[in-house]
Design a protein around this motif. Structure first.
Motif, short mmCIF file in Angstrom:
data_model
loop_
_atom_site.label_atom_id
_atom_site.label_comp_id
_atom_site.label_asym_id
_atom_site.label_seq_id
_atom_site.Cartn_x
_atom_site.Cartn_y
_atom_site.Cartn_z
N LEU A 328 0.83 -1.20 0.00
CA LEU A 328 0.00 0.00 0.00
C LEU A 328 0.87 1.26 0.00
O LEU A 328 0.58 2.24 -0.69
N PHE A 329 1.93 1.22 0.79
CA PHE A 329 2.82 2.39 0.92
C PHE A 329 3.55 2.68 -0.40
O PHE A 329 3.70 3.84 -0.80
N ILE A 330 3.98 1.63 -1.09
CA ILE A 330 4.67 1.81 -2.37
C ILE A 330 3.70 2.39 -3.40
O ILE A 330 4.06 3.28 -4.20
N ASN A 331 2.46 1.93 -3.39
CA ASN A 331 1.45 2.49 -4.29
C ASN A 331 1.18 3.96 -3.96
O ASN A 331 0.90 4.78 -4.84
N TYR A 332 1.26 4.26 -2.67
CA TYR A 332 0.99 5.62 -2.19
C TYR A 332 2.15 6.57 -2.52
O TYR A 332 1.94 7.69 -3.01
N ALA A 333 3.39 6.12 -2.27
CA ALA A 333 4.55 7.02 -2.37
C ALA A 333 5.42 6.77 -3.59
O ALA A 333 6.32 7.57 -3.88
#
Length: 493
Positions: A328-333
């Motif tokens: 989720l974090f990689i998709n976000y940032a």
């Protein structure tokens, strides 16, 4: 410790095995009728291969293969080297049994069981059951060593071996169900040091075809050799718990075969005089029914958990939760950028020995929710190399550990059938990303596929064995019922 000359012991045990296999008359003082202990002894003595269902055979062979694999890779560890050197320097007689990952090394049977048991648990990579224990490592090394101890012509076949293995599992499982305490992550005694010792005694007694009375005494003797404290979790001493369980249960069966007697009511709840109940505050024993055409082994109802990486089972929930929130974090940032994270919140059960904010050794790291969650976040995986000194003491990992806050929700209980792992990333932007795992891949509710289990075995075994031997072991375990001499499996290690 049991030591006698190999020739005499082989002759004695071979004779004993043949006598009991043919149900000849045995003069022995039997345990009282209709007791919990006598029911267990009767089950061990009477159970037959036809009582093993197709499901039980399939699941137990998966356990055998996985246990051999983690033992083989465990033979590359420092704690294994310590145990092996100890056994080789102090004892050199009766060297007939194989050692994991050391083709040219033989030890006396009980010491081979001990050394292989240490290897199996050296990385905390072995299987886990519910109620919580590590069942295979406490039984398999004893059976492998015992199969090599008997002289030609009296060695058990593969079906005998598989049955004895399942007897060891069944006894462990039934004993765990005697106490509600056993259902949760332990606080006092490490379970395999308690029930594992009893399971080893039962399995070895079955393999050696001991009489019902001798099975009773083997359990009683094993109870006097059982137990290790949870305080030694996350240390080099913890693998000794499995090594001693498989070795001492084996010795209990050998002592019973030699005529040693113990309390025939060891499993019963006798007021004012604790037997096996000494290991539990709450203890409600139940008889084990004599096997019949409809006997259902516990392994039929309760499958096993296999680990994908070498750490305490509880770590698998937080790792899968961390991997989920990492995506989720990689998709976000766009990439994993630790500088964007203000706080990492772990929602985990209360369990002191696996709540370790800053582990300083590989064994502590294998028992740290914080370490495993942060490693998964940083690297996108957890594996064998995650627990090296260089990996543990990375500056970037320490910086992530500094951001961890632990919470213990009331609904997240320390029970491998009910717990969950949740990892939340509180970002400097004010956004919150959350990953949660209720059931990890490898848990009994979500078992490893055949392909995944074989991949794990091949990877583990490849550290010490050539490809040809690895494939031979896989075939041998898969066709265990057709193996004419079960010692061939031990010889291939």
């Amino acid at each position: 410790m049991v030591y006698f000359t190999l020739q005499k012991s082989q002759k004695f045990l071979a004779s004993s095995r043949q006598v009991h296999k043919t149900a000849a008359h045995v003069v022995a003082r039997s345990a009282p009728e209709e007791t919990v202990t006598s029911s267990f002894a009767s089950f061990i003595h009477a159970v037959q291969p036809e009582h093993l269902s197709k499901t039980v055979r399939h699941r137990s062979k998966r356990m055998i293969l996985d246990s051999i694999g983690v033992g083989l890779v465990g033979s590359t560890t420092h704690v294994f080297d310590i145990a092996l050197q100890y056994c080789r320097e102090l004892y050199s007689s009766v060297a007939v049994s194989s050692v994991y990952g050391k083709p040219g090394v033989k030890l006396s049977p009980t010491l081979a069981a001990f050394t292989n048991g240490v290897a199996t648990h050296s990385m905390d990579f072995d299987d886990t059951w519910h109620p919580a224990t590590h069942p295979s490592g406490a039984v398999l090394p004893a059976l492998l060593a015992a199969s090599q101890m008997l002289p030609p012509g009296t060695k058990p076949n593969g079906t005998d071996f598989l049955l004895a293995f399942n007897v060891g599992l069944e006894v462990q499982g039934r004993l765990m169900h005697f106490s509600t305490e056993a259902h949760n992550i332990p606080k006092r005694f490490h379970p395999p040091s308690v029930v594992g010792t009893m399971g080893s005694a039962a399995a070895t007694a079955k393999l050696l075809s001991l009489s019902t009375a001798q099975c009773t005494h083997a359990l009683g003797i094993a109870a006097s050799l059982a137990g290790a404290p949870m305080a030694n979790a996350a240390t080099q001493a913890k693998p000794l718990h499995i090594g001693n369980a498989t070795r001492l249960g084996f010795e209990a069966a050998l002592l019973a075969a030699r005529g040693m007697e113990a309390n025939p009511l060891i499993l019963d709840d006798i007021a004012g005089c604790s037997g096996f109940s000494a290991f539990y505050n709450i203890y409600q024993p139940k008889p084990l029914s004599t096997p019949s055409d409809h006997h259902e082994f516990l392994l039929e109802k309760q499958d096993i958990a296999f680990k994908r990486f070498p750490a305490h089972l509880g770590m698998h929930w937080v790792v899968d939760a961390a991997l989920s929130v990492r995506n989720l974090f990689i998709n976000y940032a766009g990439s994993f950028s630790p500088s964007l994270i203000r706080t990492i919140v772990l929602k985990i059960p209360v369990s002191k020995y696996i709540n370790r904010p800053f582990p300083s050794s590989e064994h502590q790291a294998r028992h740290s929710f914080q370490f495993n969650a942060c490693t998964a976040l940083l690297d996108g995986e957890v594996g064998l190399s995650s627990f090296t000194e260089s990996s543990i003491h990375r500056q970037e990992l320490r910086e992530l550990l500094d951001k961890v806050v632990v919470e213990h929700p009331e609904d997240n209980v320390a029970n491998f059938d009910k717990m969950y792992g949740e990892v939340a990333l509180l970002l400097h932007s004010g956004d919150v990303l959350t990953g949660k795992c209720d059931t990890f891949y490898g848990h009994w509710r979500k078992p490893l596929s055949k392909e995944s289990l074989l991949k794990k075995f091949r990877s583990n075994a490849s550290h010490v064995l050539p490809e040809e031997k690895i494939e031979t072991i896989i075939t041998m375990v898969d066709n265990l019922e057709n193996l004419p001499d079960s010692s061939l499996l031990a010889c291939s290690l």
